[in-house]
Design an enzyme around this catalytic site. Structure first.
Site, PDB file in Angstrom:
ATOM      1  N   LYS A  13     -91.451 -13.284   6.698  1.00  0.00           N
ATOM      2  CA  LYS A  13     -92.092 -14.378   7.437  1.00  0.00           C
ATOM      3  C   LYS A  13     -92.244 -14.027   8.917  1.00  0.00           C
ATOM      4  CE  LYS A  13     -88.767 -17.295   6.387  1.00  0.00           C
ATOM      5  NZ  LYS A  13     -87.894 -16.406   5.592  1.00  0.00           N
ATOM      6  N   ARG A  88     -87.828 -26.391   5.667  1.00  0.00           N
ATOM      7  CA  ARG A  88     -87.042 -25.683   4.653  1.00  0.00           C
ATOM      8  C   ARG A  88     -86.467 -26.603   3.601  1.00  0.00           C
ATOM      9  NH1 ARG A  88     -84.252 -20.505   6.372  1.00  0.00           N
ATOM     10  NH2 ARG A  88     -85.256 -20.277   8.339  1.00  0.00           N
ATOM     11  N   ARG A 158     -78.602  -8.741  13.179  1.00  0.00           N
ATOM     12  CA  ARG A 158     -78.299 -10.167  13.180  1.00  0.00           C
ATOM     13  C   ARG A 158     -76.947 -10.416  12.525  1.00  0.00           C
ATOM     14  NH1 ARG A 158     -83.533 -13.338  11.051  1.00  0.00           N
ATOM     15  NH2 ARG A 158     -81.930 -14.400   9.868  1.00  0.00           N
ATOM     16  N   ARG A 169     -77.540 -17.324   1.630  1.00  0.00           N
ATOM     17  CA  ARG A 169     -78.854 -17.807   2.126  1.00  0.00           C
ATOM     18  C   ARG A 169     -79.855 -17.883   0.984  1.00  0.00           C
ATOM     19  NH1 ARG A 169     -79.398 -13.469   6.525  1.00  0.00           N
ATOM     20  NH2 ARG A 169     -81.601 -14.055   6.648  1.00  0.00           N
TER      21      ARG A 169
HETATM   22  P1  AP5 Z   1     -88.463 -10.446   8.367  1.00  0.00           P
HETATM   23  O1  AP5 Z   1     -89.894 -10.509   8.735  1.00  0.00           O
HETATM   24  O2  AP5 Z   1     -87.450 -10.441   9.442  1.00  0.00           O
HETATM   25  O3  AP5 Z   1     -88.121 -11.550   7.244  1.00  0.00           O
HETATM   26  P2  AP5 Z   1     -87.980 -13.123   7.352  1.00  0.00           P
HETATM   27  O4  AP5 Z   1     -88.674 -13.708   6.190  1.00  0.00           O
HETATM   28  O5  AP5 Z   1     -88.368 -13.590   8.708  1.00  0.00           O
HETATM   29  O6  AP5 Z   1     -86.430 -13.245   7.103  1.00  0.00           O
HETATM   30  P3  AP5 Z   1     -85.322 -14.116   7.842  1.00  0.00           P
HETATM   31  O7  AP5 Z   1     -84.008 -13.535   7.432  1.00  0.00           O
HETATM   32  O8  AP5 Z   1     -85.616 -14.239   9.297  1.00  0.00           O
HETATM   33  O9  AP5 Z   1     -85.491 -15.472   7.151  1.00  0.00           O
HETATM   34  P4  AP5 Z   1     -84.442 -16.596   7.089  1.00  0.00           P
HETATM   35  O10 AP5 Z   1     -85.279 -17.697   6.637  1.00  0.00           O
HETATM   36  O11 AP5 Z   1     -83.270 -16.298   6.264  1.00  0.00           O
HETATM   37  O12 AP5 Z   1     -83.838 -16.628   8.580  1.00  0.00           O
HETATM   38  P5  AP5 Z   1     -84.172 -17.496   9.865  1.00  0.00           P
HETATM   39  O13 AP5 Z   1     -84.000 -16.669  11.055  1.00  0.00           O
HETATM   40  O14 AP5 Z   1     -85.458 -18.204   9.679  1.00  0.00           O
HETATM   41  O15 AP5 Z   1     -88.293  -9.113   7.469  1.00  0.00           O
HETATM   42  C1  AP5 Z   1     -87.028  -8.741   6.955  1.00  0.00           C
HETATM   43  C2  AP5 Z   1     -86.895  -7.213   6.941  1.00  0.00           C
HETATM   44  O16 AP5 Z   1     -87.830  -6.684   6.000  1.00  0.00           O
HETATM   45  C3  AP5 Z   1     -87.215  -6.529   8.274  1.00  0.00           C
HETATM   46  O17 AP5 Z   1     -86.351  -5.452   8.455  1.00  0.00           O
HETATM   47  C4  AP5 Z   1     -88.674  -6.064   8.123  1.00  0.00           C
HETATM   48  O18 AP5 Z   1     -88.917  -4.922   8.888  1.00  0.00           O
HETATM   49  C5  AP5 Z   1     -88.739  -5.781   6.630  1.00  0.00           C
HETATM   50  N1  AP5 Z   1     -90.064  -6.076   6.057  1.00  0.00           N
HETATM   51  C6  AP5 Z   1     -90.811  -7.195   6.242  1.00  0.00           C
HETATM   52  N2  AP5 Z   1     -91.947  -7.144   5.521  1.00  0.00           N
HETATM   53  C7  AP5 Z   1     -91.896  -5.956   4.831  1.00  0.00           C
HETATM   54  C8  AP5 Z   1     -92.758  -5.331   3.889  1.00  0.00           C
HETATM   55  N3  AP5 Z   1     -93.918  -5.880   3.485  1.00  0.00           N
HETATM   56  N4  AP5 Z   1     -92.371  -4.143   3.382  1.00  0.00           N
HETATM   57  C9  AP5 Z   1     -91.204  -3.559   3.765  1.00  0.00           C
HETATM   58  N5  AP5 Z   1     -90.352  -4.112   4.655  1.00  0.00           N
HETATM   59  C10 AP5 Z   1     -90.687  -5.292   5.173  1.00  0.00           C
HETATM   60  O19 AP5 Z   1     -82.997 -18.567   9.826  1.00  0.00           O
HETATM   61  C11 AP5 Z   1     -81.658 -18.172  10.050  1.00  0.00           C
HETATM   62  C12 AP5 Z   1     -80.728 -19.363   9.914  1.00  0.00           C
HETATM   63  O20 AP5 Z   1     -81.066 -20.373  10.878  1.00  0.00           O
HETATM   64  C13 AP5 Z   1     -80.762 -20.106   8.567  1.00  0.00           C
HETATM   65  O21 AP5 Z   1     -79.969 -19.455   7.587  1.00  0.00           O
HETATM   66  C14 AP5 Z   1     -80.234 -21.487   8.975  1.00  0.00           C
HETATM   67  O22 AP5 Z   1     -78.843 -21.477   9.138  1.00  0.00           O
HETATM   68  C15 AP5 Z   1     -80.880 -21.693  10.328  1.00  0.00           C
HETATM   69  N6  AP5 Z   1     -82.208 -22.349  10.232  1.00  0.00           N
HETATM   70  C16 AP5 Z   1     -83.404 -21.805  10.566  1.00  0.00           C
HETATM   71  N7  AP5 Z   1     -84.408 -22.670  10.355  1.00  0.00           N
HETATM   72  C17 AP5 Z   1     -83.829 -23.799   9.860  1.00  0.00           C
HETATM   73  C18 AP5 Z   1     -84.353 -25.041   9.416  1.00  0.00           C
HETATM   74  N8  AP5 Z   1     -85.668 -25.302   9.410  1.00  0.00           N
HETATM   75  N9  AP5 Z   1     -83.470 -25.977   8.967  1.00  0.00           N
HETATM   76  C19 AP5 Z   1     -82.145 -25.730   8.956  1.00  0.00           C
HETATM   77  N10 AP5 Z   1     -81.596 -24.570   9.351  1.00  0.00           N
HETATM   78  C20 AP5 Z   1     -82.424 -23.603   9.802  1.00  0.00           C
HETATM   79 MG    MG Z   2     -87.352 -14.420  10.343  1.00  0.00          MG
END
Ligand code: AP5
Ligand code: MG
Length: 213
Positions: A13, A88, A158, A169
Site C-alpha cells: 500500500k 481498517r 520498523r 497484524r
Molecule cells: P509496503 O509498501 O511498505 O507495504 P504496506 O502495505 O504499506 O505495509 P504496512 O506494513 O505499512 O501495512 P500495515 O497496514 O500493516 O501498517 P501501517 O503502517 O499502515 O511494502 C512492504 C515491503 O514489500 C517493502 O519492503 C516493499 O519494498 C516491498 N514491496 C512492496 N510491493 C512489492 C512488490 N510488488 N514486489 C516486491 N516487493 C514489494 O500500520 C501500522 C500500525 O499502525 C497498525 O498495525 C496499527 O497498530 C496502527 N494503525 C494504522 N492505521 C490504523 C487505523 N486506520 N486504525 C487503527 N490502527 C491503525
Molecule cells: Mg505502509
C-alpha cells in the site's frame, strides 16, 4: 481525485501510494506513518501508541479519525488525496463516509492489493524505510541494507516488522479489515490488483491505466 489503498500488512500500500502521489501530484495520507511520527515525538500518547502498535493491534478509531480528518480538510488535499491504511474496519469506513459527505467529496478508486500470505512475512521482515523521505525498500529484493544512506536519510527497520507482530497484524487484518472489501465492492469502486513475485512497477502501471481510463 481521491484514492484508497486496501490490503494486508506488507501488501505494498505504501509503495504504491508513493508512486501514485508522484504520478498525480496528490498527497498520501498514511495513518501508520502519522502514528509512527507521534511515537517518535516521545509524548505520553506516543508511548501508549508504541505499545499498541508493537503488539499488532489497532489504535482507537477516534484517534485515527481525528488524524485523517485534520489532513483531509487541509489545503494540501484540495486536489485530492490517497488514503493508505485507513479505513481498517467497518466503523472507520462508515465514519469516513460521513466525513466525506460533509465535505461533498467521494472516493473514486479503491485498490485492493492482493498478495499471497506466504510473501507477506518476507516483505515485512525485510522492509527498510528511509527515516527522512519515507522511501521504502526491502533487504531481500534490493541491494539496500538497514543503515545505508538513501540519499536523503538512512534506511531503518520498523519496530512492528518482526515475525511475531506481523503474524498478529495478519490475524487482525483478516478479522477486522477484510469485511470492508465487501463494503467497497458494493459501491462498485473496488479494483482488485493481484501482486506477487513481480516487482512494484507492474502494479503501478495497472493502477495508472485504470485511473487514466
Ligand atoms: P509496503 O509498501 O511498505 O507495504 P504496506 O502495505 O504499506 O505495509 P504496512 O506494513 O505499512 O501495512 P500495515 O497496514 O500493516 O501498517 P501501517 O503502517 O499502515 O511494502 C512492504 C515491503 O514489500 C517493502 O519492503 C516493499 O519494498 C516491498 N514491496 C512492496 N510491493 C512489492 C512488490 N510488488 N514486489 C516486491 N516487493 C514489494 O500500520 C501500522 C500500525 O499502525 C497498525 O498495525 C496499527 O497498530 C496502527 N494503525 C494504522 N492505521 C490504523 C487505523 N486506520 N486504525 C487503527 N490502527 C491503525
Ligand atoms: Mg505502509
Amino acid at each position: 481525485m481521491n484514492v484508497l489503498f486496501l490490503g494486508a500488512p506488507g501488501s505494498g500500500k505504501g509503495t504504491q501510494s508513493k508512486k501514485i502521489e508522484t504520478e498525480f501530484n496528490i498527497p498520501q495520507i498514511s495513518t501508520g506513518d502519522l502514528l509512527r511520527a507521534e511515537t517518535a515525538s516521545g509524548s505520553k500518547m506516543g508511548e501508549d501508541l508504541k505499545k499498541i502498535m508493537s503488539s499488532g493491534k489497532f489504535v482507537s478509531d477516534e484517534l485515527v479519525l481525528k488524524l485523517v480528518s485534520k489532513k483531509i480538510t487541509s489545503d494540501d488535499c484540495s486536489n485530492g488525496f490517497i488514503l493508505d491504511g485507513f479505513p481498517r474496519n467497518l466503523s472507520q469506513a462508515s465514519s469516513l463516509d460521513v466525513l466525506l459527505n460533509d465535505l461533498n467529496v467521494a472516493i473514486e478508486y479503491v485498490f485492493l492489493i492482493d498478495v499471497p500470505t506466504d510473501l507477506i512475512i518476507k516483505r515485512c521482515v525485510g522492509r527498510i524505510t528511509c527515516d527522512t523521505c519515507g522511501k521504502i525498500e526491502n533487504e531481500y529484493f534490493s541491494d539496500f541494507r538497514e543503515g545505508d544512506s538513501c540519499g536523503e536519510g538512512v534506511y531503518v527497520k520498523r519496530a512492528d516488522d518482526n515475525e511475531e507482530t506481523v503474524t498478529n497484524r495478519l490475524r487482525v487484518y483478516s478479522e477486522q479489515t477484510e469485511p470492508i472489501i465487501e463494503f467497497y465492492e458494493k459501491k462498485g469502486i473496488l479494483h482488485r490488483i493481484v501482486g506477487g513475485e513481480d516487482g512494484p512497477e507492474r502494479l503501478t502501471e495497472e493502477i495508472v491505466t485504470i485511473i487514466k481510463n
